[in-house]
Structures are given as C-alpha cells and as structure tokens.
Scaffold this active site. Structure first.
Site, PDB file in Angstrom:
ATOM      1  CD  GLN A 178       1.378   3.097   5.953  1.00 45.59           C
ATOM      2  OE1 GLN A 178       0.598   2.473   5.235  1.00 45.59           O
ATOM      3  NE2 GLN A 178       1.951   2.561   7.030  1.00 45.59           N
ATOM      4  CB  CYS A 222      -1.541   0.113   6.699  1.00 45.18           C
ATOM      5  SG  CYS A 222      -1.418  -1.100   8.042  1.00 45.18           S
ATOM      6  CG  HIS A 264       0.613  -3.654   4.927  1.00 45.44           C
ATOM      7  ND1 HIS A 264       0.595  -2.400   5.509  1.00 45.44           N
ATOM      8  CD2 HIS A 264       0.645  -3.436   3.583  1.00 45.44           C
ATOM      9  CE1 HIS A 264       0.631  -1.471   4.560  1.00 45.44           C
ATOM     10  NE2 HIS A 264       0.649  -2.080   3.394  1.00 45.44           N
TER      11      HIS A 264
END
Length: 479
Positions: free
Chosen positions: A284, A290, A426
């Site tokens: 990324q 993400c 995340h």
C-alpha cells in the site's frame, strides 16, 4: 538492486561518521511523541509526557495501592501504551508495568519516586496492568473504571534499575547501535536529507530497538520482534502513514447483513494459498489504504471461487472513486463494498494501476473485470469464522496493529491488555489457519510488501479473540 545499494554506501557511511560524533548525546528516555488528533470521540494515542496522562497514571497508582493488601507500596515503572477518548470528560486507557518498591505503607504517606524498586526481579514482582480512568476536569473528579492486572510473563523482564555504564561499555554499545543503523539503511535503501534528520532518525531507531525488546520479553507466542523497515518511524508516524483511524469509529459503521453459517465445523487447518485463491502480496506504500487491499483481496478470492479465475483487482479504483471513504486517510470495508456495487465492479490492477495517492476517478465501466452482488458480516466466534472461511474463501478482517510495527516472524501473541479490541486500526485478509508445534494461528495477508514479516504475512495466535481479529470480519458475495 546491488548497484543501487552500492551507490548509497558513501552517503550512508558519511551519515554514520557524522552520527558517531554525536551518539553520546542520545538520551535513554527516548522522544517526546506528538499526539495525532483523531475524529471527535475516537481514541487517540498519547505521548508519555502528556500532563493529563500523568495525572491519570498517578490516580490509578494511588487507587491500586489503596485496594492492595500488600505491605509495600507499588508504583508504575513503565508506561507501555496509552490513549484517551472524549466521552463526557476524558477516558484514559493506560497499559503499564507496575512493581513493588522498598517503601512500606506504614512508613510513608504518599507514593514518591524516592520509593526505590527492589533490584531483584523476584522481589519486585512486576505486573502488567490495564487501567481505565474517567476524568472530568471541570468537576475535579476522577474515577477508576477498570483495573486488570496479571504477572509479567516468565521470560526475563528488563530490570528497572539502570546501572551506570562505564566509558568502555558506552563506546561499545554506541558502535553496536551505529552498526545496526547502518545495516538498516543499507537493507532498506534509506537516505536522509540532512545531518539533523539523520540524527533524529537514529534517536528514533534506538528507541524502537528498546520497544522491540519489550515486545519480545512480553510476547506469549513464538514471534520474533526487532528491526523492520519501519524502525526509523515513531509510533505516531507509523500509525498516521500506514494505519486506518476510521476502523475504531464504531458510529460510522453501518449494519451489514449477517452471513449464513457454515454447513460444518472447520478442520484443524486450511490455507487458501494452497488452493489458488490468493494473489501475491501487494504494497500500500505510504498511504492508509489497507481497507482497499483487504476488500480487493476478499473479492479476488470470491471471484476465484465462482469462476476459477484468479485476478489481481484494483485498489486504486477504490482510493480514487469510493466517495464514502477517505482514500489514504482510511476507510471501512462495509463502505467499500457499497462503492463497488454502485460503480458496477472493479477493474484489474493492470488496467487501473496503484499509485499510492488519491487522484481523480478514472474508472471505466467497459473495463470491469469482476463484480459483486452484496456483502455480509461474519459472526464473532473464531470457530465460526474459520468454518465460514473454509467453505467460502478468504475473509476481510481488521485488528489492533499494536504488535505489528516490529514483527519479523513467528506466531505473535501479545498480552491481551496491550492489544485492545476497541483500538482496531488496520484492515487485513484472513487466508487460513493452522498450528505450528501445537500453537494455533491465523495466517494473515498484509499489504506492506513482501519484505514485511514472513514474505508479507503476519501470523497471529488463534483462539482468544486476540487484538479484535474477530470483530470486523466480512465478505463480498458473488452470485
């Protein structure tokens, strides 16, 4: 690559020589880390020097000692992590190490730094505690909402008492630090714009080595922590660049349709990489996207299950065209599914390639390579998630990335009180599960490149809802 690195060597050596002249000025106490503001009501990480935090720590320390039956006063020896949340006042969540001092409660009135810790670890009896303190400043009122403590794990715990170093030992340790930093710069092709910047990054690198050592000493699994490509970033920089603050804002998350349960229990192990449903690990870059990688990885698996064709789908399309999310500023998988349905599908990585920053939407409906019909939310039970994964494909998930910045390999098992499920930040992809030498794990595809962890994968202990891995599991549906 070799030529590229060799051209960097003179610059690296030059920086190291400059840094060697000033390495004695490095302070063992580390850096003051600026607080990164979040959305209203969202948890925010705190610097150890935050005045409100220090007040909350002292209050929790006092309440702990009042409730304790011990003869000796115990006090905080280290703040491991801390955050605050604005909820009709300020709610602090603080994880600390707390140890027994030589001061007896009957002999002193107040906790003081003059109360020295026992030098022997067995007498100090270090515990790891999670305190939640609710502070209402305008009422001058504080309340201890939660106290949860457990003995520090049996691995050798770093001693709190610092022994003065001799000049020879200081020199040796300085050289070891510089050698590690030079190796880091070569390995990850780092260069810095100035002497001042290089000195700053060396200080951060030194502090991060200590943080990795603490993670290592307190981990209950088989993980190895140490130098990674993120070792010259502060915790706040790492979170701001690579993580996703929207994931912990529960008020933004819409209700999704529940997934139909799996028809049978999960086997002991399963790995969709072995069945062709997982594309290579992607990167990324310096973008908090993400969420897009998690969702495209899931849809790649769903498309493979329905068609037998594994495609690499475009994350950049979501970064540019998903109006519900915030591109590199974070996003929610539930929003991304809706955006894909609205757009009509996803292009391939080849047709709509990744740049790692937001640009104008360049989606072309004629190039749609895969589509979805709807999306579902999985149950919170890990056994049910595993069974659903086996029958349906890789699963979009999210977790608290507390232990991930310095993870190198093995099965990560941080203490639960370090890895709270209410600080999820995340998004990842669950591709399988199994055991290594009797230790159960989730196999997690990450989006930080193949030079992270185990060829781009993170392995997390399975079975205790660790780091909130069970909280936000979802999938697209392709009919």
């Amino acid at each position: 690559m070799e030529g590229k690195l060799s051209r960097c060597h003179p610059l690296i050596v030059g920086f190291v020589l400059v840094l060697a002249c000033s390495v004695r000025a490095l302070e063992e106490d580390g850096l003051d880390r600026p607080m990164i503001p979040g959305a209203p009501g969202a948890p925010v990480r705190l610097s150890e020097t935050d005045p409100g935090l220090m007040k909350a720590v002292k209050f929790a320390e006092e309440r702990y000692n009042v409730a304790s039956n011990g003869m000796h006063i115990r006090r905080v020896s280290k703040i491991v992590s801390a955050s605050k949340q604005l909820v009709k006042g300020v709610r602090y969540s603080i994880t600390v190490e707390i140890g027994r001092t030589q001061c007896k409660k009957s002999e002193v009135l107040h906790i003081s730094e003059e109360c020295e810790f026992f030098s022997e670890s067995q007498k100090q009896k270090t515990e790891v505690c999670l305190f939640e303190v609710w502070d209402i400043p305008w009422q001058n009122k504080s309340t201890l909402l939660k106290q949860k403590c457990q003995p520090a794990v049996s691995k050798e715990t770093p001693k709190v008492v610092r022994v003065p170093l001799t000049r020879d030992k200081t020199t040796k340790e300085s050289l070891e630090l510089l050698t590690k930093f030079k190796d880091f710069m070569i390995t990850y092709n780092r260069s810095y714009s100035s002497q001042e910047e290089a000195q700053k990054r060396l200080r951060i690198f030194q502090q991060n080595l200590k943080t990795a050592e603490t993670l290592q000493s307190l981990d209950q699994g088989t993980a190895e922590y140490g130098v990674t490509k993120f070792s010259d970033l502060t915790e706040d920089e790492f979170r701001m660049i690579y993580l996703n603050p929207m994931l912990n804002q529960w008020s933004l998350q819409k209700t999704m349709k529940p997934a139909a349960p799996a028809s049978k229990a999960a086997p002991d192990s399963w790995d969709w990489r072995e069945h062709g449903a997982v594309s290579p690990v992607k990167n990324q870059g310096m973008c908090g996207s993400c969420w897009a990688f998690s969702v495209t990885g899931n849809i790649e698996g769903q498309w493979f299950r329905k068609t037998g064709q594994l495609l690499s789908l475009s994350e950049q399309e979501l970064v540019d065209c998903d109006k519900l999310d915030q591109a590199c500023g974070g996003g929610l998988p539930s929003n991304a599914y809706d955006a894909i349905e609205h757009l009509g599908g996803l292009e391939t990585e080849t047709d709509y390639s990744y740049t790692g920053h937001k640009q104008s939407c360049g989606f072309t409906s004629g190039k749609v390579a895969a589509y979805i019909n709807s999306s579902v939310e999985l149950p919170n039970d890990e056994n049910d998630i595993a069974a659903w994964l086996v029958e349906n494909g890789p699963v979009s998930a999210a977790l608290n990335a507390f232990a991930m910045q310095f993870y190198r390999k093995g099965i990560s098992h941080p203490l639960k009180i370090f890895c709270s499920s209410w600080m999820i930040d995340h998004a990842v992809l669950l591709v399988g599960f199994g055991e290594r030498n009797g230790v159960p794990f989730w196999a997690i595809k990450n989006s930080w490149g193949e030079d992270y962890g185990e060829q781009g994968y993170y392995y997390l202990y399975k079975g205790s809802r660790l780091c909130g891995i069970n909280k936000m599991c979802s999938s697209a549906v392709v009919n």
